[in-house]
Scaffold this motif. Structure first.
Motif, PDB file in Angstrom:
ATOM      1  N   LEU A   1       0.807  -1.214   0.000  1.00 44.81           N
ATOM      2  CA  LEU A   1       0.000   0.000   0.000  1.00 44.81           C
ATOM      3  C   LEU A   1       0.843   1.269   0.000  1.00 44.81           C
ATOM      4  CD1 LEU A   1      -2.750  -0.994   2.609  1.00 44.81           C
ATOM      5  CD2 LEU A   1      -2.941  -1.006   0.114  1.00 44.81           C
ATOM      6  N   ASP A   2       0.331   2.272  -0.670  1.00 47.82           N
ATOM      7  CA  ASP A   2       0.918   3.612  -0.653  1.00 47.82           C
ATOM      8  C   ASP A   2      -0.025   4.500   0.156  1.00 47.82           C
ATOM      9  OD1 ASP A   2       2.270   5.967  -1.120  1.00 47.82           O
ATOM     10  OD2 ASP A   2       1.420   6.244  -3.137  1.00 47.82           O
ATOM     11  N   LEU A   3       0.265   4.637   1.446  1.00 49.62           N
ATOM     12  CA  LEU A   3      -0.626   5.357   2.344  1.00 49.62           C
ATOM     13  C   LEU A   3      -0.225   6.814   2.494  1.00 49.62           C
ATOM     14  CD1 LEU A   3      -1.034   2.783   5.276  1.00 49.62           C
ATOM     15  CD2 LEU A   3      -2.565   3.140   3.340  1.00 49.62           C
ATOM     16  N   LYS A   4      -1.224   7.672   2.622  1.00 52.56           N
ATOM     17  CA  LYS A   4      -0.961   9.062   2.981  1.00 52.56           C
ATOM     18  C   LYS A   4      -0.311   9.095   4.353  1.00 52.56           C
ATOM     19  CE  LYS A   4      -5.307   9.911   2.660  1.00 52.56           C
ATOM     20  NZ  LYS A   4      -6.662  10.518   2.668  1.00 52.56           N
ATOM     21  N   SER A   5       0.414  10.143   4.640  1.00 48.99           N
ATOM     22  CA  SER A   5       1.116  10.244   5.923  1.00 48.99           C
ATOM     23  C   SER A   5       0.140  10.172   7.093  1.00 48.99           C
ATOM     24  CB  SER A   5       1.931  11.545   5.996  1.00 48.99           C
ATOM     25  OG  SER A   5       1.104  12.673   5.801  1.00 48.99           O
ATOM     26  N   GLU A   6      -1.030  10.816   6.962  1.00 50.81           N
ATOM     27  CA  GLU A   6      -1.990  10.790   8.060  1.00 50.81           C
ATOM     28  C   GLU A   6      -2.607   9.410   8.237  1.00 50.81           C
ATOM     29  OE1 GLU A   6      -4.110  13.305   4.790  1.00 50.81           O
ATOM     30  OE2 GLU A   6      -2.057  12.825   5.399  1.00 50.81           O
ATOM     31  N   SER A   7      -2.746   8.664   7.132  1.00 51.33           N
ATOM     32  CA  SER A   7      -3.269   7.297   7.231  1.00 51.33           C
ATOM     33  C   SER A   7      -2.248   6.384   7.900  1.00 51.33           C
ATOM     34  CB  SER A   7      -3.618   6.750   5.845  1.00 51.33           C
ATOM     35  OG  SER A   7      -4.690   7.459   5.282  1.00 51.33           O
ATOM     36  N   LEU A   8      -0.980   6.531   7.516  1.00 51.88           N
ATOM     37  CA  LEU A   8       0.074   5.726   8.130  1.00 51.88           C
ATOM     38  C   LEU A   8       0.177   6.033   9.621  1.00 51.88           C
ATOM     39  CD1 LEU A   8       2.295   3.659   7.753  1.00 51.88           C
ATOM     40  CD2 LEU A   8       3.856   5.527   7.177  1.00 51.88           C
ATOM     41  N   GLU A   9       0.095   7.302   9.963  1.00 49.94           N
ATOM     42  CA  GLU A   9       0.140   7.696  11.375  1.00 49.94           C
ATOM     43  C   GLU A   9      -1.042   7.109  12.132  1.00 49.94           C
ATOM     44  OE1 GLU A   9       0.113  11.799  14.082  1.00 49.94           O
ATOM     45  OE2 GLU A   9       0.388  11.910  11.901  1.00 49.94           O
ATOM     46  N   ARG A  10      -2.179   7.107  11.494  1.00 47.74           N
ATOM     47  CA  ARG A  10      -3.379   6.571  12.142  1.00 47.74           C
ATOM     48  C   ARG A  10      -3.265   5.077  12.393  1.00 47.74           C
ATOM     49  NH1 ARG A  10      -9.525   6.918   9.608  1.00 47.74           N
ATOM     50  NH2 ARG A  10     -10.554   5.687  11.220  1.00 47.74           N
ATOM     51  N   VAL A  11      -2.821   4.328  11.384  1.00 46.32           N
ATOM     52  CA  VAL A  11      -2.751   2.877  11.540  1.00 46.32           C
ATOM     53  C   VAL A  11      -1.656   2.483  12.535  1.00 46.32           C
ATOM     54  CG1 VAL A  11      -1.147   2.336   9.644  1.00 46.32           C
ATOM     55  CG2 VAL A  11      -2.923   0.710  10.267  1.00 46.32           C
ATOM     56  N   LEU A  12      -0.549   3.215  12.545  1.00 48.12           N
ATOM     57  CA  LEU A  12       0.520   2.914  13.499  1.00 48.12           C
ATOM     58  C   LEU A  12       0.101   3.235  14.928  1.00 48.12           C
ATOM     59  CD1 LEU A  12       3.658   4.221  11.542  1.00 48.12           C
ATOM     60  CD2 LEU A  12       2.948   1.846  11.918  1.00 48.12           C
ATOM     61  N   GLY A  13      -0.853   4.143  15.070  1.00 49.61           N
ATOM     62  CA  GLY A  13      -1.318   4.519  16.399  1.00 49.61           C
ATOM     63  C   GLY A  13      -2.390   3.608  16.966  1.00 49.61           C
ATOM     64  N   MET A  14      -2.875   2.670  16.162  1.00 47.00           N
ATOM     65  CA  MET A  14      -3.910   1.750  16.640  1.00 47.00           C
ATOM     66  C   MET A  14      -3.298   0.702  17.553  1.00 47.00           C
ATOM     67  SD  MET A  14      -6.124   1.146  13.155  1.00 47.00           S
ATOM     68  CE  MET A  14      -7.042   2.474  12.384  1.00 47.00           C
ATOM     69  N   ARG A  15      -3.916   0.478  18.696  1.00 45.75           N
ATOM     70  CA  ARG A  15      -3.392  -0.481  19.667  1.00 45.75           C
ATOM     71  C   ARG A  15      -3.729  -1.918  19.303  1.00 45.75           C
ATOM     72  NH1 ARG A  15      -4.568   2.391  25.589  1.00 45.75           N
ATOM     73  NH2 ARG A  15      -3.339   4.303  25.198  1.00 45.75           N
ATOM     74  N   SER A  16      -4.808  -2.087  18.582  1.00 43.99           N
ATOM     75  CA  SER A  16      -5.264  -3.442  18.237  1.00 43.99           C
ATOM     76  C   SER A  16      -4.822  -3.816  16.831  1.00 43.99           C
ATOM     77  CB  SER A  16      -6.792  -3.513  18.336  1.00 43.99           C
ATOM     78  OG  SER A  16      -7.294  -4.659  17.692  1.00 43.99           O
TER      79      SER A  16
END
Length: 209
Positions: free
Chosen positions: A31-46
């Motif tokens: 995947l080529d994720l936007k920076s905000e999407s990558l930040e969001r997914v990396l911040g998910m605990r689950s």
């Protein structure tokens, strides 16, 4: 896992469902994720939520879109830059995306007995045709929840209540569709809902009637 199911509702509306069997890394890598999407997914605990988020992006690719084509408004409702309507959902090992020329909503839920405990929070009018002793009671409740959740995603208005403002017209267990209404602030809007079951899950999507 490739796409689990595709439903071509008509030339304007299509649903795609993904069964999540891949690892987090296998989902992320292509995947080529936007920076905000990558930040969001990396911040998910689950990891379950991470994989759900990423599988949605794979479904976007299957429709010919990328993560860059998707954005959210102030209410958290997803939109596509080309103006088509989109709704997304994720539950445990399944995710789904519906794209349409019309307003649309979709929901997937796992069929679990615990929904009976919270039925009083989202069922009102529907109690007239529900029977707790019916062997299909949990399936009925799950379908009603999915329809109301998909209505909420379609309508996306603060203050909309599943119990007070969303009504699902009676249907039989074998039915694949029913009608539904949103009665909100003295305005009534009619919708058509379609639902189906697979591997212990229920999916419903709604469109204006």
């Amino acid at each position: 896992m490739p796409i689990y199911k595709t439903i071509t509702h008509n030339s304007q509306t299509s649903v795609k469902i993904w069964k999540i069997t891949e690892s987090y890394n296998d989902l992320l890598k292509p995947l080529d994720l936007k920076s905000e999407s990558l930040e969001r997914v990396l911040g998910m605990r689950s990891e379950l939520h991470q994989k759900g988020f990423l599988s949605i992006r794979h479904l976007l690719r299957a429709f010919g879109y990328t993560d860059q084509d998707l954005f959210y408004d102030e209410n958290g409702k997803p939109h596509l830059k080309d103006g088509k309507h989109i709704s997304i959902t994720h539950s445990f090992t399944f995710s789904a995306v519906v794209i349409s020329d019309d307003f649309v909503g979709i929901d997937i839920e796992k069929q679990r007995n615990k929904i009976g405990i919270i039925a009083h929070k989202f069922v009102d009018y529907e109690s007239d045709y529900l029977n707790e002793k019916d062997e299909n009671y949990i399936n009925y409740l799950t379908k009603i929840w999915c329809v109301k959740e998909s209505l909420y995603k379609l309508f996306t208005t603060n203050g909309l209540s599943f119990k007070e403002h969303c009504l699902v017209i009676p249907f039989y267990q074998q039915d694949e569709t029913t009608s539904a209404w949103i009665d909100y602030q003295n305005k009534k809007s009619k919708y058509k809902a379609w639902f189906f079951e697979f591997e212990g899950f229920t999916c419903a999507y709604t469109l204006p009637s």
